[in-house]
Design a protein around this motif. Structure first.
Motif, PDB file in Angstrom:
ATOM      1  N   PHE A  50       0.858  -1.182   0.000  1.00  0.00           N
ATOM      2  CA  PHE A  50       0.000   0.000   0.000  1.00  0.00           C
ATOM      3  C   PHE A  50       0.897   1.236   0.000  1.00  0.00           C
ATOM      4  O   PHE A  50       2.105   1.134   0.207  1.00  0.00           O
ATOM      5  N   THR A  51       0.317   2.426  -0.208  1.00  0.00           N
ATOM      6  CA  THR A  51       1.087   3.653  -0.017  1.00  0.00           C
ATOM      7  C   THR A  51       1.400   3.802   1.465  1.00  0.00           C
ATOM      8  O   THR A  51       2.549   3.924   1.865  1.00  0.00           O
ATOM      9  N   TYR A  52       0.362   3.806   2.295  1.00  0.00           N
ATOM     10  CA  TYR A  52       0.493   3.798   3.755  1.00  0.00           C
ATOM     11  C   TYR A  52      -0.182   2.524   4.238  1.00  0.00           C
ATOM     12  O   TYR A  52      -1.336   2.277   3.882  1.00  0.00           O
ATOM     13  N   GLY A  53       0.484   1.750   5.050  1.00  0.00           N
ATOM     14  CA  GLY A  53      -0.173   0.571   5.599  1.00  0.00           C
ATOM     15  C   GLY A  53      -1.372   0.944   6.457  1.00  0.00           C
ATOM     16  O   GLY A  53      -2.445   0.374   6.345  1.00  0.00           O
ATOM     17  N   VAL A  54      -1.172   1.979   7.296  1.00  0.00           N
ATOM     18  CA  VAL A  54      -2.214   2.438   8.215  1.00  0.00           C
ATOM     19  C   VAL A  54      -2.159   3.957   8.281  1.00  0.00           C
ATOM     20  O   VAL A  54      -1.080   4.544   8.358  1.00  0.00           O
ATOM     21  N   ARG A  55      -3.325   4.588   8.284  1.00  0.00           N
ATOM     22  CA  ARG A  55      -3.416   6.031   8.531  1.00  0.00           C
ATOM     23  C   ARG A  55      -4.149   6.226   9.843  1.00  0.00           C
ATOM     24  O   ARG A  55      -5.267   5.740  10.021  1.00  0.00           O
ATOM     25  N   VAL A  56      -3.503   6.939  10.777  1.00  0.00           N
ATOM     26  CA  VAL A  56      -4.074   7.223  12.088  1.00  0.00           C
ATOM     27  C   VAL A  56      -3.996   8.732  12.284  1.00  0.00           C
ATOM     28  O   VAL A  56      -2.921   9.307  12.255  1.00  0.00           O
ATOM     29  N   ASP A  57      -5.132   9.379  12.486  1.00  0.00           N
ATOM     30  CA  ASP A  57      -5.168  10.837  12.554  1.00  0.00           C
ATOM     31  C   ASP A  57      -6.141  11.275  13.642  1.00  0.00           C
ATOM     32  O   ASP A  57      -7.307  10.885  13.640  1.00  0.00           O
ATOM     33  N   GLY A  58      -5.667  12.066  14.602  1.00  0.00           N
ATOM     34  CA  GLY A  58      -6.542  12.598  15.651  1.00  0.00           C
ATOM     35  C   GLY A  58      -7.043  11.530  16.601  1.00  0.00           C
ATOM     36  O   GLY A  58      -8.199  11.550  17.008  1.00  0.00           O
ATOM     37  N   THR A  59      -6.181  10.599  16.967  1.00  0.00           N
ATOM     38  CA  THR A  59      -6.582   9.431  17.752  1.00  0.00           C
ATOM     39  C   THR A  59      -6.033   9.500  19.164  1.00  0.00           C
ATOM     40  O   THR A  59      -4.927   9.978  19.389  1.00  0.00           O
ATOM     41  N   ASN A  60      -6.797   8.996  20.123  1.00  0.00           N
ATOM     42  CA  ASN A  60      -6.355   8.900  21.511  1.00  0.00           C
ATOM     43  C   ASN A  60      -6.364   7.451  21.959  1.00  0.00           C
ATOM     44  O   ASN A  60      -7.297   6.707  21.660  1.00  0.00           O
ATOM     45  N   ASN A  61      -5.311   7.075  22.709  1.00  0.00           N
ATOM     46  CA  ASN A  61      -5.255   5.770  23.378  1.00  0.00           C
ATOM     47  C   ASN A  61      -5.450   4.594  22.428  1.00  0.00           C
ATOM     48  O   ASN A  61      -6.379   3.809  22.589  1.00  0.00           O
ATOM     49  N   SER A  62      -4.569   4.460  21.475  1.00  0.00           N
ATOM     50  CA  SER A  62      -4.664   3.349  20.531  1.00  0.00           C
ATOM     51  C   SER A  62      -3.359   2.563  20.482  1.00  0.00           C
ATOM     52  O   SER A  62      -2.311   3.047  20.890  1.00  0.00           O
ATOM     53  N   LEU A  63      -3.457   1.326  19.967  1.00  0.00           N
ATOM     54  CA  LEU A  63      -2.325   0.405  19.937  1.00  0.00           C
ATOM     55  C   LEU A  63      -2.240  -0.266  18.571  1.00  0.00           C
ATOM     56  O   LEU A  63      -3.241  -0.811  18.079  1.00  0.00           O
ATOM     57  N   ILE A  64      -1.061  -0.224  17.956  1.00  0.00           N
ATOM     58  CA  ILE A  64      -0.762  -0.967  16.736  1.00  0.00           C
ATOM     59  C   ILE A  64       0.285  -1.985  17.142  1.00  0.00           C
ATOM     60  O   ILE A  64       1.428  -1.623  17.457  1.00  0.00           O
ATOM     61  N   TYR A  65      -0.092  -3.260  17.166  1.00  0.00           N
ATOM     62  CA  TYR A  65       0.703  -4.281  17.845  1.00  0.00           C
ATOM     63  C   TYR A  65       0.833  -5.571  17.040  1.00  0.00           C
ATOM     64  O   TYR A  65      -0.154  -6.078  16.511  1.00  0.00           O
ATOM     65  N   ASN A  66       2.060  -6.072  16.949  1.00  0.00           N
ATOM     66  CA  ASN A  66       2.328  -7.407  16.415  1.00  0.00           C
ATOM     67  C   ASN A  66       1.862  -7.585  14.965  1.00  0.00           C
ATOM     68  O   ASN A  66       1.342  -8.628  14.586  1.00  0.00           O
ATOM     69  N   ASN A  67       2.057  -6.556  14.159  1.00  0.00           N
ATOM     70  CA  ASN A  67       1.689  -6.603  12.743  1.00  0.00           C
ATOM     71  C   ASN A  67       2.948  -6.725  11.892  1.00  0.00           C
ATOM     72  O   ASN A  67       4.047  -6.421  12.343  1.00  0.00           O
ATOM     73  N   THR A  68       2.776  -7.143  10.654  1.00  0.00           N
ATOM     74  CA  THR A  68       3.862  -7.138   9.674  1.00  0.00           C
ATOM     75  C   THR A  68       3.519  -6.124   8.595  1.00  0.00           C
ATOM     76  O   THR A  68       2.436  -6.173   8.006  1.00  0.00           O
ATOM     77  N   PHE A  69       4.463  -5.196   8.353  1.00  0.00           N
ATOM     78  CA  PHE A  69       4.346  -4.211   7.286  1.00  0.00           C
ATOM     79  C   PHE A  69       5.434  -4.535   6.265  1.00  0.00           C
ATOM     80  O   PHE A  69       6.630  -4.480   6.583  1.00  0.00           O
ATOM     81  N   PHE A  70       5.044  -4.876   5.031  1.00  0.00           N
ATOM     82  CA  PHE A  70       5.990  -5.345   4.031  1.00  0.00           C
ATOM     83  C   PHE A  70       5.821  -4.560   2.731  1.00  0.00           C
ATOM     84  O   PHE A  70       4.719  -4.511   2.160  1.00  0.00           O
ATOM     85  N   GLU A  71       6.901  -3.925   2.294  1.00  0.00           N
ATOM     86  CA  GLU A  71       6.979  -3.239   1.006  1.00  0.00           C
ATOM     87  C   GLU A  71       5.834  -2.270   0.744  1.00  0.00           C
ATOM     88  O   GLU A  71       5.233  -2.259  -0.330  1.00  0.00           O
ATOM     89  N   ASN A  72       5.524  -1.430   1.723  1.00  0.00           N
ATOM     90  CA  ASN A  72       4.603  -0.314   1.504  1.00  0.00           C
ATOM     91  C   ASN A  72       5.410   0.829   0.904  1.00  0.00           C
ATOM     92  O   ASN A  72       6.551   1.075   1.291  1.00  0.00           O
ATOM     93  N   THR A  73       4.851   1.536  -0.079  1.00  0.00           N
ATOM     94  CA  THR A  73       5.643   2.411  -0.933  1.00  0.00           C
ATOM     95  C   THR A  73       5.988   3.761  -0.328  1.00  0.00           C
ATOM     96  O   THR A  73       6.910   4.410  -0.803  1.00  0.00           O
ATOM     97  N   ASN A  74       5.278   4.221   0.674  1.00  0.00           N
ATOM     98  CA  ASN A  74       5.589   5.530   1.241  1.00  0.00           C
ATOM     99  C   ASN A  74       6.096   5.399   2.669  1.00  0.00           C
ATOM    100  O   ASN A  74       7.147   5.882   3.015  1.00  0.00           O
ATOM    101  N   MET A  75       5.351   4.741   3.508  1.00  0.00           N
ATOM    102  CA  MET A  75       5.777   4.461   4.868  1.00  0.00           C
ATOM    103  C   MET A  75       4.795   3.464   5.476  1.00  0.00           C
ATOM    104  O   MET A  75       3.736   3.225   4.931  1.00  0.00           O
ATOM    105  N   THR A  76       5.154   2.898   6.595  1.00  0.00           N
ATOM    106  CA  THR A  76       4.287   1.885   7.192  1.00  0.00           C
ATOM    107  C   THR A  76       3.016   2.490   7.752  1.00  0.00           C
ATOM    108  O   THR A  76       1.925   1.992   7.534  1.00  0.00           O
ATOM    109  N   THR A  77       3.148   3.600   8.490  1.00  0.00           N
ATOM    110  CA  THR A  77       2.003   4.195   9.166  1.00  0.00           C
ATOM    111  C   THR A  77       2.094   5.709   9.095  1.00  0.00           C
ATOM    112  O   THR A  77       3.145   6.284   9.352  1.00  0.00           O
ATOM    113  N   TYR A  78       0.976   6.332   8.782  1.00  0.00           N
ATOM    114  CA  TYR A  78       0.872   7.791   8.767  1.00  0.00           C
ATOM    115  C   TYR A  78       0.235   8.211  10.075  1.00  0.00           C
ATOM    116  O   TYR A  78      -0.897   7.814  10.364  1.00  0.00           O
TER     117      TYR A  78
END
Length: 105
Positions: A50-78
């Protein structure tokens, strides 16, 4: 038009457990996104091409855990305007990550 999104999380207090499910993109868009949501957990996902694996914007108290991010073209997480966001135990391989101007701890 905007970039495609595979899954938009539209409510607070959600745990997404992928159990290793593979989300395979076509080089654009995002696998997951949530904007202005609280208490979101994303775990055990395989997110690739993907371009961004995950987009997170304006979020409180969240967890991104135990995932695999492979060959995303811009970055893993925005990330933008997020508070108490924990990014832990993720496997990041073959992604292009650029200097966003933010400091990560």
């Amino acid at each position: 038009g905007g970039a495609s999104v595979y899954t938009t999380i539209g409510t607070d207090n959600i745990t997404v457990t992928c159990l290793g499910t593979q989300f395979l993109g076509n080089g654009s868009g995002r696998a997951f996104q949530w904007v202005n949501k609280n208490n979101i957990v994303l775990k055990n996902c395989y997110i690739a091409n993907f371009t961004y694996g995950v987009r997170v914007d304006g979020t409180n108290n969240s967890l991104i855990y135990n995932n695999t991010f492979f060959e995303n073209t811009n970055m893993t997480t925005y990330f933008r305007f997020d508070y108490n966001l924990t990014y832990k135990n993720n496997n990041i391989t073959g992604n292009f990550i650029f200097n966003s101007g933010f400091n990560a701890k």
